[in-house]
Design a protein around this motif. Structure first.
Motif, PDB file in Angstrom:
ATOM      1  N   PRO A 117      -3.556   2.510   2.005  1.00 45.01           N
ATOM      2  CA  PRO A 117      -2.482   2.584   1.077  1.00 45.01           C
ATOM      3  C   PRO A 117      -1.150   2.089   1.476  1.00 45.01           C
ATOM      4  O   PRO A 117      -0.986   2.382   2.517  1.00 45.01           O
ATOM      5  N   ILE A 118      -0.462   1.532   0.480  1.00 47.92           N
ATOM      6  CA  ILE A 118       0.942   1.112   1.103  1.00 47.92           C
ATOM      7  C   ILE A 118       1.959   2.072   0.885  1.00 47.92           C
ATOM      8  O   ILE A 118       1.849   3.386   0.544  1.00 47.92           O
ATOM      9  N   SER A 138       8.334  -4.378  -2.947  1.00 44.11           N
ATOM     10  CA  SER A 138       7.611  -5.057  -4.219  1.00 44.11           C
ATOM     11  C   SER A 138       8.456  -5.019  -5.446  1.00 44.11           C
ATOM     12  O   SER A 138       8.314  -5.702  -6.307  1.00 44.11           O
ATOM     13  N   VAL A 139       9.185  -3.936  -5.472  1.00 40.71           N
ATOM     14  CA  VAL A 139       9.872  -3.924  -6.684  1.00 40.71           C
ATOM     15  C   VAL A 139      11.174  -4.597  -6.611  1.00 40.71           C
ATOM     16  O   VAL A 139      11.586  -5.317  -7.679  1.00 40.71           O
ATOM     17  N   GLY A 175       2.082  -8.588  -4.903  1.00 35.32           N
ATOM     18  CA  GLY A 175       2.438  -7.167  -4.960  1.00 35.32           C
ATOM     19  C   GLY A 175       1.343  -6.330  -4.767  1.00 35.32           C
ATOM     20  O   GLY A 175       0.205  -7.204  -4.571  1.00 35.32           O
ATOM     21  N   PRO A 176       1.360  -5.116  -4.917  1.00 34.80           N
ATOM     22  CA  PRO A 176      -0.074  -4.346  -4.570  1.00 34.80           C
ATOM     23  C   PRO A 176      -1.427  -4.716  -5.067  1.00 34.80           C
ATOM     24  O   PRO A 176      -2.324  -4.602  -4.706  1.00 34.80           O
ATOM     25  N   GLY A 205      -8.508  -0.352  -1.703  1.00 33.62           N
ATOM     26  CA  GLY A 205      -7.808   0.458  -2.880  1.00 33.62           C
ATOM     27  C   GLY A 205      -7.881  -0.259  -4.206  1.00 33.62           C
ATOM     28  O   GLY A 205      -8.700  -1.225  -4.310  1.00 33.62           O
ATOM     29  N   ILE A 206      -7.426   0.455  -5.142  1.00 33.84           N
ATOM     30  CA  ILE A 206      -7.898   0.077  -6.531  1.00 33.84           C
ATOM     31  C   ILE A 206      -6.690  -0.997  -6.917  1.00 33.84           C
ATOM     32  O   ILE A 206      -5.368  -0.712  -6.779  1.00 33.84           O
ATOM     33  N   GLY A 207      -6.994  -1.827  -7.632  1.00 37.16           N
ATOM     34  CA  GLY A 207      -5.905  -2.940  -8.228  1.00 37.16           C
ATOM     35  C   GLY A 207      -5.665  -2.599  -9.585  1.00 37.16           C
ATOM     36  O   GLY A 207      -6.396  -2.594 -10.457  1.00 37.16           O
ATOM     37  N   VAL A 208      -4.447  -1.997  -9.657  1.00 30.88           N
ATOM     38  CA  VAL A 208      -4.154  -1.443 -11.122  1.00 30.88           C
ATOM     39  C   VAL A 208      -2.797  -2.295 -11.634  1.00 30.88           C
ATOM     40  O   VAL A 208      -1.817  -2.652 -11.205  1.00 30.88           O
TER      41      VAL A 208
END
Length: 330
Positions: free
Chosen positions: A2-3, A11-12, A235-236, A252-255
């Motif tokens: 996780p980041i 990223s924001v 980004g994430p 991880g999950i790509g959301v």
């Protein structure tokens, strides 16, 4: 892995800063939305000591467009989202999140439904657009094409992304690979991808990314979430999906907006205001790791066909009797 919170902030707030800075005029018109209304009334005689000036100013929030968001985020909203993520992290550290009651039944019902429904993501999703490795296509080229597809997909419909990748594949002399992107003029790349969202910025990102991969990764793409997120415009969501598709690693999950919206509608997460990154952390705290990769295309397709942002087709939804957000009377 996780980041961290610092990477989330980056990223924001700094995604757009990684690209070559455009002109100030372009920044005003494309990156920011700021408006000031000024009404002035003055007495006719300017030399009079009793001159009265009434000035009314209304200033709107500066809005920053980010590649990883489906909507514009103002600075105060971004800070609020970051605080929500911080609170969620601390809560999850103290006590493991419990799976929502009945989630497995809902999940399996949607999964079964999706087997018989073909959505755009199933044929034109960015994870399906790269050429398979062959005698003519190296593993490095296939991975680079996956990364390019993900970069172009932000705020762009799947069929538009697929058409842009096909344009690059056909119009770049020698096809779509890292060296050919490096050699092409940025204007040429922009023309090839002109239908995708933020195409000018993304053309810049493609050139910068190709250069970084050439010089720092031996003409390959980064093989970690952290490395991918250091690339301009990544980004994430893109990083986790790229790890799954290009490197076959389930980190991880790509959301995206679909996963974020639907999981909150179903009551699996309560992160609607906190944003997709908080949703990812919440999901990963209880969803079995074996499902982390399949949940994205499953829910993206569900969102494209049934659970749309506006006017969801609740009457046709296979889980309308289990959804707390159903919009019609049962």
């Amino acid at each position: 892995m996780p980041i961290t919170r610092s990477q989330l902030r980056a990223s924001v707030f700094t995604t757009t800063a990684k690209a070559t800075s455009p002109s100030s005029k372009e920044i005003t018109s494309k990156y920011f939305s700021s408006k000031t209304n000024v009404n002035e009334t003055k007495q006719p005689n300017k030399s009079s000591l009793n001159e009265t000036v009434t000035r009314k100013t209304t200033r709107k929030h500066i809005i920053i467009e980010t590649e990883e968001s489906s909507a514009n985020i103002n600075l105060s909203g971004a800070l609020s989202s970051e605080r929500s993520v911080d609170k969620l992290e601390k809560r999850l550290e103290k006590e493991p999140s419990k799976p929502p009651v009945g989630w497995e039944g809902v999940y399996n019902t949607i999964k079964e439904y999706r087997k018989n429904i073909v959505a755009p993501v199933d044929t034109m999703g960015c994870e399906r657009l790269a050429d398979e490795p062959s005698d003519d296509i190296t593993l490095q080229t296939s991975r680079f094409q996956t990364l390019v597809s993900l970069m172009l997909s932000s705020q762009t419909k799947d069929h538009v992304t697929a058409a842009a990748i096909q344009n690059l594949r056909q119009k770049l002399p020698g096809g779509l690979n890292l060296d050919n992107v490096l050699q092409a003029e940025e204007k040429f790349l922009d023309d090839c991808i002109s239908k995708v969202g933020f195409h000018r910025r993304k053309a810049t990102y493609l050139k910068q990314t190709a250069k970084i991969c050439k010089e720092e990764y031996n003409s390959d793409i980064p093989n970690t979430v952290e490395g991918l997120m250091k690339l301009p415009g990544v980004g994430p969501k893109m990083a986790y999906l790229c790890m799954q598709v290009a490197w076959k690693q389930n980190e991880g999950i790509g959301v995206d907006v679909h996963v974020h919206r639907i999981t909150n509608r179903l009551g699996w997460c309560k992160t609607g205001k906190a944003g997709p990154e908080a949703t990812r952390q919440s999901l990963e705290s209880w969803l079995p790791r074996s499902l982390w990769q399949e949940i994205n295309p499953m829910l993206v397709g569900f969102g494209q066909t049934i659970c749309s942002p506006q006017y969801p087709k609740c009457s046709k939804c296979p889980v309308n009797n289990m959804c707390p957000s159903v919009t019609y009377n049962r």
